[in-house]
Enzyme design. Sequence first.
Site, PDB file in Angstrom:
ATOM      1  N   GLU A  94       0.837  -1.193   0.000  1.00 36.03           N
ATOM      2  CA  GLU A  94       0.000   0.000   0.000  1.00 36.03           C
ATOM      3  C   GLU A  94       0.874   1.245   0.000  1.00 36.03           C
ATOM      4  O   GLU A  94       1.941   1.266   0.619  1.00 36.03           O
ATOM      5  CB  GLU A  94      -0.901  -0.001   1.237  1.00 36.03           C
ATOM      6  CG  GLU A  94      -1.946  -1.103   1.157  1.00 36.03           C
ATOM      7  CD  GLU A  94      -2.764  -1.262   2.423  1.00 36.03           C
ATOM      8  OE1 GLU A  94      -3.964  -1.523   2.302  1.00 36.03           O
ATOM      9  OE2 GLU A  94      -2.214  -1.137   3.525  1.00 36.03           O
ATOM     10  N   CYS A 337      -0.011   5.543  10.287  1.00 34.33           N
ATOM     11  CA  CYS A 337       1.204   4.820  10.666  1.00 34.33           C
ATOM     12  C   CYS A 337       0.879   3.492  11.333  1.00 34.33           C
ATOM     13  O   CYS A 337       0.086   3.439  12.267  1.00 34.33           O
ATOM     14  CB  CYS A 337       1.990   5.631  11.684  1.00 34.33           C
ATOM     15  SG  CYS A 337       2.873   6.988  10.988  1.00 34.33           S
TER      16      CYS A 337
HETATM   17  C1  LIG Z   1       5.323   1.439   9.737  1.00 34.92           C
HETATM   18  S1  LIG Z   1       6.872   2.186  10.096  1.00 34.92           S
HETATM   19  C2  LIG Z   1       7.800   1.979   8.634  1.00 34.92           C
HETATM   20  C3  LIG Z   1       9.197   2.528   8.725  1.00 34.92           C
HETATM   21  C4  LIG Z   1      10.174   1.780   9.620  1.00 34.92           C
HETATM   22  N1  LIG Z   1      10.063   0.382   9.516  1.00 34.92           N
HETATM   23  C5  LIG Z   1      10.063   2.206  11.070  1.00 34.92           C
HETATM   24  O1  LIG Z   1       9.624   1.409  11.874  1.00 34.92           O
HETATM   25  O2  LIG Z   1      10.443   3.352  11.371  1.00 34.92           O
HETATM   26  C6  LIG Z   1       6.509   3.930  10.078  1.00 34.92           C
HETATM   27  C7  LIG Z   1       6.179   4.507  11.433  1.00 34.92           C
HETATM   28  O3  LIG Z   1       4.954   3.947  11.914  1.00 34.92           O
HETATM   29  C8  LIG Z   1       5.082   3.740  13.303  1.00 34.92           C
HETATM   30  N2  LIG Z   1       4.097   2.777  13.763  1.00 34.92           N
HETATM   31  C9  LIG Z   1       4.153   1.439  13.691  1.00 34.92           C
HETATM   32  N3  LIG Z   1       3.051   0.888  14.240  1.00 34.92           N
HETATM   33  C10 LIG Z   1       2.287   1.910  14.675  1.00 34.92           C
HETATM   34  C11 LIG Z   1       1.007   1.981  15.319  1.00 34.92           C
HETATM   35  N4  LIG Z   1       0.300   0.882  15.611  1.00 34.92           N
HETATM   36  N5  LIG Z   1       0.502   3.196  15.590  1.00 34.92           N
HETATM   37  C12 LIG Z   1       1.194   4.324  15.275  1.00 34.92           C
HETATM   38  N6  LIG Z   1       2.390   4.318  14.668  1.00 34.92           N
HETATM   39  C13 LIG Z   1       2.933   3.122  14.375  1.00 34.92           C
HETATM   40  C14 LIG Z   1       6.492   3.233  13.392  1.00 34.92           C
HETATM   41  O4  LIG Z   1       6.974   3.214  14.685  1.00 34.92           O
HETATM   42  C15 LIG Z   1       7.227   4.205  12.490  1.00 34.92           C
HETATM   43  O5  LIG Z   1       7.593   5.352  13.208  1.00 34.92           O
END
Ligand SMILES: C[S@@+](CC[C@H](N)C(=O)[O-])C[C@H]1O[C@@H](n2cnc3c(N)ncnc32)[C@H](O)[C@@H]1O
Length: 348
Positions: A94, A337
Amino acid sequence: MLVHHLPNPPPRYRTLADFVEQQGHPPYRFRQIMHAVTRGVLEFASMSELPRQLRDNLTAEFGSHVTTLQPLTSQRSAHVTKTLLASPKGGRVESVRLEYAAGWTSLCLSSQVGCGLGCTFCATGTMGLVRNLGADEIIDQVLLADGRPDSVAFMGMGEPLANPHTLAAIDLLTDASFLGFSPRRVTVSTVGFLPGMQQLVERHPGVVLTLSVHSPFDEQRSELIPLHHRYPLAECLDVLEEHVTVTNRRTYLAYLLIGGLNDSREHADALAARILARERPDLFMVSLIPFNQAPGLPAEFTPPEQHTVREFAQHLHARGVRATRRTQFGTDIDAACGQLAARHDAEI
Ligand SMILES: C[S@@+](CC[C@H](N)C(=O)[O-])C[C@H]1O[C@@H](n2cnc3c(N)ncnc32)[C@H](O)[C@@H]1O
Ligand code: SF4
């Protein structure tokens, strides 16, 4: 030009360039294809500057479009468009397009199908790693977006720095003769994949780095982020410190706030202490992200109270650390996120 001058061109573009040459055409024909792509023309049949025969041969060999990813569905909510894309190589990802009030647009890119790092709070982590996207597939998300975004952020599915193709994708994004993004308009969010961070700051020092921190305490952070065992926070902060010192530009620490778990005053104080111990604390910005719930995540994880987010920021400010709350869009369509998990698989 593009392909030949890049250190590591994606196989799709190299094959295209070779095919054009094998068909007996001069190299400028390939450049014409790439110029058409930068203008948003992705279908070979519509590349009117190419000879008819070449257009037909390209279509027969590569399919109708330059891109390999195929958009399946788009969901819209206020200021957000989430697009589900399928790859013929397998897997779905996505991308999320965000429109800010000032007319600024940003595209949140996926770098992997799933993610193998298993952070306990993240919907993508529940999928495990299916595969790395190729550089061409990462770029396809930009080409297939509804209008060219002003900036891109590797904040979609996957850990970008665990995928060696991310660097090649950034080469293409920032190549002046191709997509031409200023490195400042490219943000890479990492959970702390140390070797990738080191390579990125060497090759693209101008790119904005965001490190996902989520707890200043080693024991708790390693429970939330298993990769912490391998690459501890202190070592990741060392790389960021070197980066900000060399570039004199800001870096960001993402801090996910989970209700009652990591949102206390002690957490804010310890986070501030970690930052203030650095040579240039003024260049570290904290970006607060309230936890978003998603199917498959632990039920005991809940979003923080609104006032807690405010107070956490105030504690940081009081200690002299700059903090903002990350603008969250698209929670209603699971586009925020950590909510991306390409869960439409079953529906299509
Ligand atoms: C999905 S990650 C992708 C990039 C990378 N893998 C990382 O963890 O930074 C992007 C951001 O989403 C945050 N994130 C992950 N799960 C989340 C959640 N359930 N609620 C809010 N933010 C979240 C992560 O901590 C990160 O800062
Ligand atoms: S937060 Fe980032 S690194 Fe962790 S599982 Fe999700 S996508 Fe992977």
